[in-house]
Design an enzyme around this catalytic site. Structure first.
Site, PDB file in Angstrom:
ATOM      1  N   ASP A  80       0.829  -1.211   0.000  1.00  0.00           N
ATOM      2  CA  ASP A  80       0.000   0.000   0.000  1.00  0.00           C
ATOM      3  C   ASP A  80       0.859   1.254   0.000  1.00  0.00           C
ATOM      4  O   ASP A  80       2.019   1.238   0.409  1.00  0.00           O
ATOM      5  CB  ASP A  80      -0.959   0.016   1.194  1.00  0.00           C
ATOM      6  CG  ASP A  80      -0.240   0.089   2.538  1.00  0.00           C
ATOM      7  OD1 ASP A  80       0.743  -0.655   2.721  1.00  0.00           O
ATOM      8  OD2 ASP A  80      -0.658   0.883   3.408  1.00  0.00           O
ATOM      9  N   GLU A 173       0.000  -1.250   5.641  1.00  0.00           N
ATOM     10  CA  GLU A 173       1.043  -0.835   6.584  1.00  0.00           C
ATOM     11  C   GLU A 173       0.898   0.632   6.947  1.00  0.00           C
ATOM     12  O   GLU A 173       1.125   1.031   8.092  1.00  0.00           O
ATOM     13  CB  GLU A 173       2.424  -1.096   5.969  1.00  0.00           C
ATOM     14  CG  GLU A 173       3.600  -0.896   6.931  1.00  0.00           C
ATOM     15  CD  GLU A 173       4.206   0.498   6.885  1.00  0.00           C
ATOM     16  OE1 GLU A 173       5.115   0.774   7.679  1.00  0.00           O
ATOM     17  OE2 GLU A 173       3.762   1.322   6.054  1.00  0.00           O
TER      18      GLU A 173
END
Length: 409
Positions: A80, A173
């Protein structure tokens, strides 16, 4: 190495921006697209035990090519990108043989300037990959993803001795959920490295202790003309709370090992207000003291309020400093430092003024310091990465695998 840049450019073309405040993991569909692509590429590369969990954690194994009591080690990156800045329609610019001076970002007025970012002075002659000024780049952490995938290809295609190599790619994350659904036992590594750092040589095993502080303020709104002795202005209470927080202990006034209080958001009316702080400190005792300070401030400002008006404070710990777990296994850092030196890189041990998946994983039984990626200025339009830095990261990953094999033979 020939496909390193190609991989990176492919990965950043996918919008994988995560989203906070969402229950599902991964929080966005775009992350699934990259995870499925990586799964396909790992299968084509010939890795084994490839799994993609319902929570978006992709794991795979490169079998050992030598015998011996060699520990299985892992490399981890997240797919991400930050919610702080757009990751849609990323349009990278490639600046070959950087000669110094400002770099125009796209066709507007945005520039990447060595005046604002002096590190550029150290990168003369290198190939820089920048944004076009409209989005972030996504080097955090697609540089790490591309580097791990390229290192696997190098190990797979060359007679380099290595033990069992585990790799994992995680979602979310950037919103603090990347490691929450990570199955350490299933991963099967004795230790691992996140590839999620910055400039060449960075080796990080210290990070902030982190907590979030949510404050709800309930006041009492009446007509201002008849408010004396009756109105309790929630916004005024919020201002008083923030005035009590040490102004010289904010992100913009601290560096290195200094901790801080950060007012991340505030909204409200006379009747109700909400404040969201984050607390960060490397020292555990100071971290606990900061939390107590916030409770004391709320109690002080809320003293004497009408029973129907109140200040509610909720503190939640996010993650802790992994130093206490990693230093129990000094060989993990020794191998990484030796690998860097063997690649003609000077290791730079520095604290992470943030967190990584490795911080949480270290407390879940998987010691996990952080390796550099070659990227800079994450989470914004000035983000960039050097191709040479990415190539160095691949070399270090490969060398770590080789040195670990030598230890076990």
């Amino acid at each position: 190495m020939d496909k390193l840049l190609e991989r990176f450019l492919h990965y950043v073309s996918l919008d994988t921006q995560s989203k906070s405040g969402v229950r599902q993991v991964p929080s966005t569909e775009g992350q699934w697209k990259l995870l499925r692509l990586l799964k396909q590429q790992l299968e084509e590369m010939g890795l084994v035990n490839i799994t993609l969990s319902e929570k978006g954690t992709l794991m795979a194994t490169l079998p050992a090519n030598v015998e011996g009591d060699i520990p299985a080690i892992g490399f981890i990156s997240h797919v991400d990108t930050s919610p702080d800045f757009s990751g849609k329609n990323v349009n990278p610019q490639i600046v070959e043989n950087y000669r110094g001076g400002d770099i125009a970002l796209g066709i507007g007025d945005e520039v990447l300037s060595p005046v604002m970012f002096p590190v550029l002075h150290q990168l003369l002659g290198q190939t820089l990959i920048t944004t076009d000024g409209k989005t972030l780049l996504g080097a955090d952490d697609k540089a790490g993803v591309a580097e791990i995938m390229t290192a696997l290809a190098v190990l797979k295609g060359n007679p380099i001795p290595h033990g069992e190599i585990k790799v994992a790619f995680t979602p979310d994350e950037e919103v603090g959920k990347g490691a929450k659904h990570f199955d350490v036992e299933a991963f099967g590594a004795q230790w691992a490295y996140t590839v999620d750092g910055g400039g060449v040589g960075e080796l990080e095993f210290e990070n902030f202790n982190a907590a979030s502080v949510n404050i709800k303020i309930v006041g009492n709104n009446v007509h201002p003309g008849t408010a004396k002795g009756v109105m309790v202005n929630a916004l005024s209470l919020a201002a008083r709370i923030h005035a009590e927080v040490p102004a010289d202990e904010a992100p913009e006034t601290t560096e290195g090992y200094e901790g801080f209080y950060h007012l991340a958001s505030m909204k409200g009316t006379v009747d109700r207000a909400e404040m969201h702080y984050i607390i960060r400190d490397f020292d555990r005792k100071q971290f606990e003291a900061r939390k107590r300070k916030m409770m004391e401030i709320a109690k002080k400002v809320g003293k004497g309020l009408h029973p129907d008006c109140y200040i509610e404070l909720v503190i939640e710990d996010s993650y802790y400093n992994m130093r206490e777990k990693v230093v129990e296994h000094p060989h993990i850092l020794d191998i990484a430092q030796q690998a860097m030196r063997d690649c003609h890189i000077t290791p730079e041990m520095k604290p992470i003024r943030g967190g990584t998946d490795g911080a949480q994983l270290s407390f879940m039984g998987l010691p996990c310091p952080n390796l550099f990626t070659g990227g800079y200025n994450y989470h914004g339009k000035h983000e960039f990465v050097t191709l040479e830095g990415m190539e160095k990261a691949v070399q270090v990953i490969v060398r770590i695998a080789e040195l670990t094999a030598k230890r076990g033979q």
